[in-house]
Design a protein around this motif. Structure first.
Motif, PDB file in Angstrom:
ATOM      1  N   THR A   1       6.091  -6.603   5.479  1.00  0.00           N
ATOM      2  CA  THR A   1       6.478  -7.377   4.299  1.00  0.00           C
ATOM      3  C   THR A   1       6.854  -6.470   3.130  1.00  0.00           C
ATOM      4  OG1 THR A   1       5.822  -9.086   2.761  1.00  0.00           O
ATOM      5  CG2 THR A   1       4.128  -7.560   3.441  1.00  0.00           C
ATOM      6  N   LYS A   2       7.704  -7.032   2.243  1.00  0.00           N
ATOM      7  CA  LYS A   2       8.103  -6.265   1.071  1.00  0.00           C
ATOM      8  C   LYS A   2       7.231  -6.584  -0.123  1.00  0.00           C
ATOM      9  CE  LYS A   2      12.911  -5.258   1.752  1.00  0.00           C
ATOM     10  NZ  LYS A   2      14.234  -5.602   1.244  1.00  0.00           N
ATOM     11  N   ASN A   3       6.559  -7.728  -0.054  1.00  0.00           N
ATOM     12  CA  ASN A   3       5.698  -8.125  -1.153  1.00  0.00           C
ATOM     13  C   ASN A   3       4.363  -7.400  -1.010  1.00  0.00           C
ATOM     14  OD1 ASN A   3       4.011  -9.445  -2.922  1.00  0.00           O
ATOM     15  ND2 ASN A   3       5.034 -11.402  -2.634  1.00  0.00           N
ATOM     16  N   LEU A   4       4.171  -6.376  -1.834  1.00  0.00           N
ATOM     17  CA  LEU A   4       3.027  -5.485  -1.604  1.00  0.00           C
ATOM     18  C   LEU A   4       1.695  -6.183  -1.802  1.00  0.00           C
ATOM     19  CD1 LEU A   4       4.444  -2.303  -3.262  1.00  0.00           C
ATOM     20  CD2 LEU A   4       3.902  -2.622  -0.882  1.00  0.00           C
TER      21      LEU A   4
ATOM     22  N   SER B   1       0.831  -8.219   1.090  1.00  0.00           N
ATOM     23  CA  SER B   1       0.452  -7.423   2.263  1.00  0.00           C
ATOM     24  C   SER B   1      -1.016  -6.998   2.146  1.00  0.00           C
ATOM     25  CB  SER B   1       1.383  -6.235   2.427  1.00  0.00           C
ATOM     26  OG  SER B   1       0.880  -5.107   1.770  1.00  0.00           O
TER      27      SER B   1
ATOM     28  N   GLN C   1       9.279  -1.939  -4.754  1.00  0.00           N
ATOM     29  CA  GLN C   1       9.697  -2.907  -3.752  1.00  0.00           C
ATOM     30  C   GLN C   1      11.190  -2.849  -3.457  1.00  0.00           C
ATOM     31  OE1 GLN C   1       8.167  -6.640  -5.067  1.00  0.00           O
ATOM     32  NE2 GLN C   1       6.063  -6.014  -4.748  1.00  0.00           N
ATOM     33  N   GLN C   2      11.950  -2.127  -4.297  1.00  0.00           N
ATOM     34  CA  GLN C   2      13.396  -2.079  -4.072  1.00  0.00           C
ATOM     35  C   GLN C   2      13.796  -0.907  -3.182  1.00  0.00           C
ATOM     36  OE1 GLN C   2      14.765  -2.059  -8.035  1.00  0.00           O
ATOM     37  NE2 GLN C   2      14.608  -4.264  -8.273  1.00  0.00           N
ATOM     38  N   GLN C   3      12.915  -0.492  -2.315  1.00  0.00           N
ATOM     39  CA  GLN C   3      13.257   0.613  -1.432  1.00  0.00           C
ATOM     40  C   GLN C   3      14.308   0.182  -0.412  1.00  0.00           C
ATOM     41  OE1 GLN C   3       9.470   1.628   0.072  1.00  0.00           O
ATOM     42  NE2 GLN C   3       9.212   3.339  -1.307  1.00  0.00           N
TER      43      GLN C   3
ATOM     44  N   SER D   1      15.883  -0.876   2.843  1.00  0.00           N
ATOM     45  CA  SER D   1      15.198  -1.731   3.807  1.00  0.00           C
ATOM     46  C   SER D   1      15.412  -1.305   5.248  1.00  0.00           C
ATOM     47  CB  SER D   1      15.674  -3.166   3.630  1.00  0.00           C
ATOM     48  OG  SER D   1      17.050  -3.202   3.875  1.00  0.00           O
TER      49      SER D   1
END
Lengths: 356, 182
Positions: B25-28, B31, B86-88, B90
């Motif tokens: 997931t991207k939402n840390l 997670s 979070q904008q790493q 993907s």
């Protein structure tokens, strides 16, 4: 299969108990605060306002469930249930009377300690999910407070465990009365195995446990976020902390969790320090008061009475003492309670080896 | 299938599923909360393996301590910092990630090898302890056993770990202290 049916019945019973207790607790708290502040409290609904909390519940159930637009929806919705379930699971290991305990686990005490720490996570979830500065501040204060106060509480509990030599709550209860198989000594000297009553309670078997009990009680106030440790909710500065955004049934669950937590920590304190389900009345010569007042029904009666008394004291303290500042809170925890709790643990070890 | 097996598969499924979610997931923040579910299901697996003390210790230390501290760090760092994180990129495979990818693949191979090599139903030490009657039964007191072993057989490692933790504590206290400027 009957096995599983009993489990379900017990679980439902405990849930309805905690719900009923919350109803009663809210009413008692309002009446008690009114008495302390020289007011009347609820008077209109029912006789002496006794239906007030039922009316409150009906109101809460009808209310709209508002979810803030910028909230993390999933976390926001789940948080109240996690908070409540964390507290509710704790009830599984608490013994009510000789032989009556929902779950006979030999690690009962440790289990409750672990389960209570889950509540912090639920509170942080609520604070973050609400996406509101006040909520996050409240949640962080709450987490900091609960983590810090777990240490003195933990060491006060270890002091008892070192005396009792078991983590099984039923066994800890058993040792503090006439049903005990090992010798109970009042203050470490007089044999009171057959006298029982208040003399065989843990706080009198080893008097330094009175200090441990006070430490545990203070820490339990902090862990259930009650005044004077209510800075996570602090109505005057944070609106109401981590549950600012909650409405309706979700708010009801948070409230339910708070009152269940009050009862849970009180009952745990009673089991560890105040003789669990044992009677306070000793055998005096031919007047066998302790023998007459020990049994399943008496056990439930005594444990409920003692726990409710402690809950009453919690309410009394809430409406008497002002709120502590954050730095005072941490000073009290780390510089006063933690060293004292360590000392109690040390004395417990010496006591167990030399006097028991 | 017995109820124990059913429980095992349910919990193993929850552990693996939630662990995958944690990693993907991207939402840390989510997670982290999902990691809580992973740990809880893992505790359930420990209970099934009759290691109830380990299960509860895991809940106390990870859920009550480490997860809460991670969340603390999150909440102190603010949303702007997090949104940058979070904008790493993907893409699962890119050049910057090749060392991590290599390590992960190698570790996966090792795990698969272990699973294939072990004959879990006929382990020698398990059979030995069954014939010697030293195997732990569901009603045995595991806690006493752990305590006695920690204080006798494993005293040196136990003390070494406690010294290590002490050093870490002193170091943390030193780092967080403000320098006195004159």
């Amino acid at each position: 299969m009957n096995y599983y049916l009993t489990y379900i019945i017990v679980a439902v019973g405990l849930f309805s108990f905690s719900a009923l207790f919350a109803l009663f607790g809210v009413y008692a708290e309002r009446k008690l605060s009114a008495f302390i502040q020289d007011r009347l409290g609820p008077t209109e609904t029912g006789k002496f306002g006794s239906l007030q909390t039922f009316a409150d519940i009906v109101k809460l159930v009808q209310k709209e469930l508002i979810t803030p637009a910028a909230a993390d929806k999933l976390l926001f919705i789940m948080a109240p249930f996690i908070i409540f379930i964390a507290v509710y699971l704790g009830f599984a290991a608490l013994p009510w009377a000789p032989g009556i305990v929902p779950s006979k686990i030999n690690l009962g005490l440790y289990y409750i300690f672990a389960i209570i720490s889950m509540e912090t996570l639920g509170i942080l979830m609520a604070g973050w999910g609400s996406n509101n500065k006040y909520s996050i501040l409240g949640a962080m204060r709450s987490a900091a407070q609960i983590i810090s106060y777990e240490i003195p509480a933990g060491f006060a509990i270890i002091a008892v465990v070192m005396i009792a030599q078991t983590l099984n709550l039923q066994d800890i209860g058993l040792q503090q009365g006439i049903l005990s198989s090992e010798k109970a000594k009042f203050l470490g000297f007089y044999d009171v195995s057959h006298v029982g009553g208040i003399l065989a309670w843990n706080i009198f078997r080893a008097p330094h446990l009175i200090v441990a009990f006070v430490i545990y009680f203070i820490a339990s106030l902090a862990e259930s976020n009650r005044a004077p440790f209510d800075i996570p909710e602090a109505e005057s500065e944070l609106v109401s902390g981590f549950h600012t955004e909650y409405s309706g049934l979700r708010f009801a669950f948070i409230f339910l969790a708070e009152y269940s937590m009050m009862f849970l920590v009180s009952m745990l304190g009673v089991i560890l320090f105040l003789g669990a389900w044992n009677t306070p009345l000793p055998n005096i010569g031919p007047v066998q008061l302790a023998n007459w007042t020990t049994g399943a029904a008496w056990g439930i009666f005594w444990v409920a009475t003692k726990s409710l008394t402690l809950v009453g004291i919690q309410m009394w303290i809430r409406w008497t003492l002002p709120r502590l500042r954050v730095d005072q809170l941490m000073t009290l925890c780390w510089k006063v309670l933690a060293p004292l709790a360590f000392l109690c643990m040390l004395i417990s070890g010496v006591w167990r080896i030399w006097l028991m | 299938m017995s109820i124990v097996q059913v429980l095992f598969y349910i919990m193993a499924f929850i552990v693996i599923g939630s662990a995958l979610f944690v990693a993907a997931t991207k939402n840390l923040v989510r997670s982290i909360f999902m990691f809580f579910i992973t740990l809880f299901a893992l505790a359930g697996l420990y209970v099934l393996a009759l290691a109830d003390f380990v299960a509860i210790t895991q809940v106390v230390i990870y859920v009550g301590g480490i997860l809460v501290l991670i969340l603390f760090a999150f909440m102190l760092s603010g949303r702007e910092t997090l949104s940058i994180l979070q904008q790493q990129k993907s893409k699962l495979v890119n050049v910057g990630k090749s060392p991590a990818l290599l390590l992960a693949t190698l570790f996966f191979v090792v795990m698969i090898y272990v699973v294939l090599k072990t004959d879990a139903d006929n382990l020698i030490w398990v059979k030995q302890s069954i014939t010697n009657k030293t195997a732990i039964k569901p009603n045995d007191l595991v806690t006493d056993n752990i305590g006695i072993n920690l204080m006798t057989r494993y005293l040196l490692p136990f003390e070494a770990i406690s010294v290590l933790l002490m050093i870490a504590l002193v170091g943390a206290a030193h780092l967080s202290r403000k320098e006195v400027k004159e």
